[in-house]
Design a protein around this motif. Sequence first.
Motif, PDB file in Angstrom:
ATOM      1  N   THR A  95     -52.443 -20.561  27.501  1.00  0.00           N
ATOM      2  CA  THR A  95     -53.539 -21.185  28.241  1.00  0.00           C
ATOM      3  C   THR A  95     -53.237 -22.642  28.545  1.00  0.00           C
ATOM      4  O   THR A  95     -53.467 -23.112  29.669  1.00  0.00           O
ATOM      5  CB  THR A  95     -54.846 -21.076  27.429  1.00  0.00           C
ATOM      6  OG1 THR A  95     -55.124 -19.699  27.164  1.00  0.00           O
ATOM      7  CG2 THR A  95     -56.004 -21.680  28.197  1.00  0.00           C
ATOM      8  N   ALA A  96     -52.714 -23.365  27.561  1.00  0.00           N
ATOM      9  CA  ALA A  96     -52.371 -24.773  27.774  1.00  0.00           C
ATOM     10  C   ALA A  96     -51.305 -24.919  28.851  1.00  0.00           C
ATOM     11  O   ALA A  96     -51.347 -25.860  29.663  1.00  0.00           O
ATOM     12  CB  ALA A  96     -51.895 -25.400  26.460  1.00  0.00           C
ATOM     13  N   VAL A  99     -52.904 -24.498  32.308  1.00  0.00           N
ATOM     14  CA  VAL A  99     -53.653 -25.708  32.666  1.00  0.00           C
ATOM     15  C   VAL A  99     -52.702 -26.826  33.083  1.00  0.00           C
ATOM     16  O   VAL A  99     -52.910 -27.507  34.094  1.00  0.00           O
ATOM     17  CB  VAL A  99     -54.548 -26.154  31.490  1.00  0.00           C
ATOM     18  CG1 VAL A  99     -55.166 -27.524  31.769  1.00  0.00           C
ATOM     19  CG2 VAL A  99     -55.643 -25.121  31.234  1.00  0.00           C
ATOM     20  N   ARG A 100     -51.633 -27.002  32.308  1.00  0.00           N
ATOM     21  CA  ARG A 100     -50.675 -28.066  32.633  1.00  0.00           C
ATOM     22  C   ARG A 100     -50.028 -27.847  33.983  1.00  0.00           C
ATOM     23  O   ARG A 100     -49.927 -28.780  34.805  1.00  0.00           O
ATOM     24  CB  ARG A 100     -49.599 -28.153  31.540  1.00  0.00           C
ATOM     25  CG  ARG A 100     -48.496 -29.179  31.860  1.00  0.00           C
ATOM     26  CD  ARG A 100     -47.492 -29.310  30.746  1.00  0.00           C
ATOM     27  NE  ARG A 100     -46.670 -28.135  30.542  1.00  0.00           N
ATOM     28  CZ  ARG A 100     -45.596 -27.823  31.277  1.00  0.00           C
ATOM     29  NH1 ARG A 100     -45.233 -28.594  32.306  1.00  0.00           N
ATOM     30  NH2 ARG A 100     -44.880 -26.749  30.996  1.00  0.00           N
ATOM     31  N   ARG A 103     -52.417 -28.601  36.795  1.00  0.00           N
ATOM     32  CA  ARG A 103     -52.668 -30.036  36.955  1.00  0.00           C
ATOM     33  C   ARG A 103     -51.463 -30.776  37.507  1.00  0.00           C
ATOM     34  O   ARG A 103     -51.603 -31.890  38.029  1.00  0.00           O
ATOM     35  CB  ARG A 103     -53.119 -30.629  35.620  1.00  0.00           C
ATOM     36  CG  ARG A 103     -54.541 -30.197  35.272  1.00  0.00           C
ATOM     37  CD  ARG A 103     -55.055 -30.798  34.006  1.00  0.00           C
ATOM     38  NE  ARG A 103     -56.486 -30.486  33.847  1.00  0.00           N
ATOM     39  CZ  ARG A 103     -57.118 -30.475  32.688  1.00  0.00           C
ATOM     40  NH1 ARG A 103     -56.452 -30.756  31.570  1.00  0.00           N
ATOM     41  NH2 ARG A 103     -58.400 -30.190  32.638  1.00  0.00           N
ATOM     42  N   GLU A 125     -58.290 -16.054  29.408  1.00  0.00           N
ATOM     43  CA  GLU A 125     -57.586 -17.070  30.187  1.00  0.00           C
ATOM     44  C   GLU A 125     -58.447 -17.562  31.341  1.00  0.00           C
ATOM     45  O   GLU A 125     -58.474 -18.764  31.643  1.00  0.00           O
ATOM     46  CB  GLU A 125     -56.254 -16.497  30.674  1.00  0.00           C
ATOM     47  CG  GLU A 125     -55.289 -16.242  29.530  1.00  0.00           C
ATOM     48  CD  GLU A 125     -54.007 -15.537  29.934  1.00  0.00           C
ATOM     49  OE1 GLU A 125     -53.200 -15.235  29.041  1.00  0.00           O
ATOM     50  OE2 GLU A 125     -53.819 -15.298  31.142  1.00  0.00           O
ATOM     51  N   LEU A 129     -59.688 -21.414  31.939  1.00  0.00           N
ATOM     52  CA  LEU A 129     -59.453 -22.121  33.203  1.00  0.00           C
ATOM     53  C   LEU A 129     -60.772 -22.635  33.784  1.00  0.00           C
ATOM     54  O   LEU A 129     -60.844 -23.759  34.298  1.00  0.00           O
ATOM     55  CB  LEU A 129     -58.761 -21.194  34.200  1.00  0.00           C
ATOM     56  CG  LEU A 129     -57.323 -20.792  33.837  1.00  0.00           C
ATOM     57  CD1 LEU A 129     -56.838 -19.670  34.745  1.00  0.00           C
ATOM     58  CD2 LEU A 129     -56.380 -21.993  33.943  1.00  0.00           C
ATOM     59  N   GLU A 132     -61.880 -25.719  32.102  1.00  0.00           N
ATOM     60  CA  GLU A 132     -61.056 -26.871  32.466  1.00  0.00           C
ATOM     61  C   GLU A 132     -61.175 -27.221  33.949  1.00  0.00           C
ATOM     62  O   GLU A 132     -60.461 -28.090  34.441  1.00  0.00           O
ATOM     63  CB  GLU A 132     -59.592 -26.594  32.113  1.00  0.00           C
ATOM     64  CG  GLU A 132     -59.320 -26.442  30.625  1.00  0.00           C
ATOM     65  CD  GLU A 132     -59.452 -27.753  29.861  1.00  0.00           C
ATOM     66  OE1 GLU A 132     -59.324 -28.826  30.500  1.00  0.00           O
ATOM     67  OE2 GLU A 132     -59.686 -27.694  28.635  1.00  0.00           O
ATOM     68  N   ILE A 134     -60.204 -25.554  36.472  1.00  0.00           N
ATOM     69  CA  ILE A 134     -59.001 -25.163  37.205  1.00  0.00           C
ATOM     70  C   ILE A 134     -59.371 -24.017  38.143  1.00  0.00           C
ATOM     71  O   ILE A 134     -59.870 -22.981  37.685  1.00  0.00           O
ATOM     72  CB  ILE A 134     -57.875 -24.709  36.258  1.00  0.00           C
ATOM     73  CG1 ILE A 134     -57.519 -25.806  35.252  1.00  0.00           C
ATOM     74  CG2 ILE A 134     -56.650 -24.253  37.045  1.00  0.00           C
ATOM     75  CD1 ILE A 134     -56.911 -27.042  35.843  1.00  0.00           C
TER      76      ILE A 134
END
Length: 270
Positions: A95-96, A99-100, A103, A125, A129, A132, A134
């Motif tokens: 998941t991280a 997101v990265r 971004r 997931e 998102l 965040e 996203i």
Amino acid sequence: MSGSAKDRNTTVGQALARLNLKPRQLEPGHVWLAGAGPGDPGCLTLDVLAALGQCDALVYDALVSPEIVAVAEDAELFYAGKRGGQPSMKQDDITALLVRLAREGRRVIRLKGGDPYIFGRGGEEALALARENIPFHVLPGLTSGLSALAATGIPATMRGINKAVILATGHAAGTDDDLDWAAIARTGQPVVIYMGMANLPTITASLLEGGLAPSTPAAVIVAATTPQERIVVATLATLAEQAAAAGLASPALIVVGGIVAMRAALAGGQ
């Protein structure tokens, strides 16, 4: 390339042209959760195929075939694993990563075997998102729990046999987080079990204790739709023993119920 192969390719190209498909555009900073189907590239949807041609970052699972991964020829590849008993990224790390990458302005595809929302943790997931902020989109895939049955000659529903199909996970069998297998047995409806091979003896014993007859038709399907496909058909009482004798291992689906008996009845026309 042989003449016949050229003819087939031309036919496929003409069919796609007649379809006049206008794929949705994958934008920078967006993540699409996509299903690759049961394994055979022929089971890939056109939307997923088009998306793979657009992405510049592909996060994919172990059950996705190399041929499908190769479609994303311009993408940076991130292998997530996710096969039982094999090295895998932790879910929080996946998941991280999504997101990265988003971004960073990447066009991201998160590709899973089967369908992302059926025992694929796609819902988790998607929720992460959303939290965040996203932008994401979900591209369905053929779920292995149904397409594997069709590929091996077992109809998921059959008039006079069943009125429902239960999709279940066997991952937690024998633990405090286990399903109520007795309740499932009492429904009398076929059950298709994902991620259950390691716990097959426990699952079959629980279904028997729940009231299913030892003679209930049952099967294990391994690597459905791929060249490595194998299937063992037995009874509920003998399935674990016969699967072990055949050396079957994950990725596999367990199918229990009267629909399994249709495989023999339909064999002549396959």
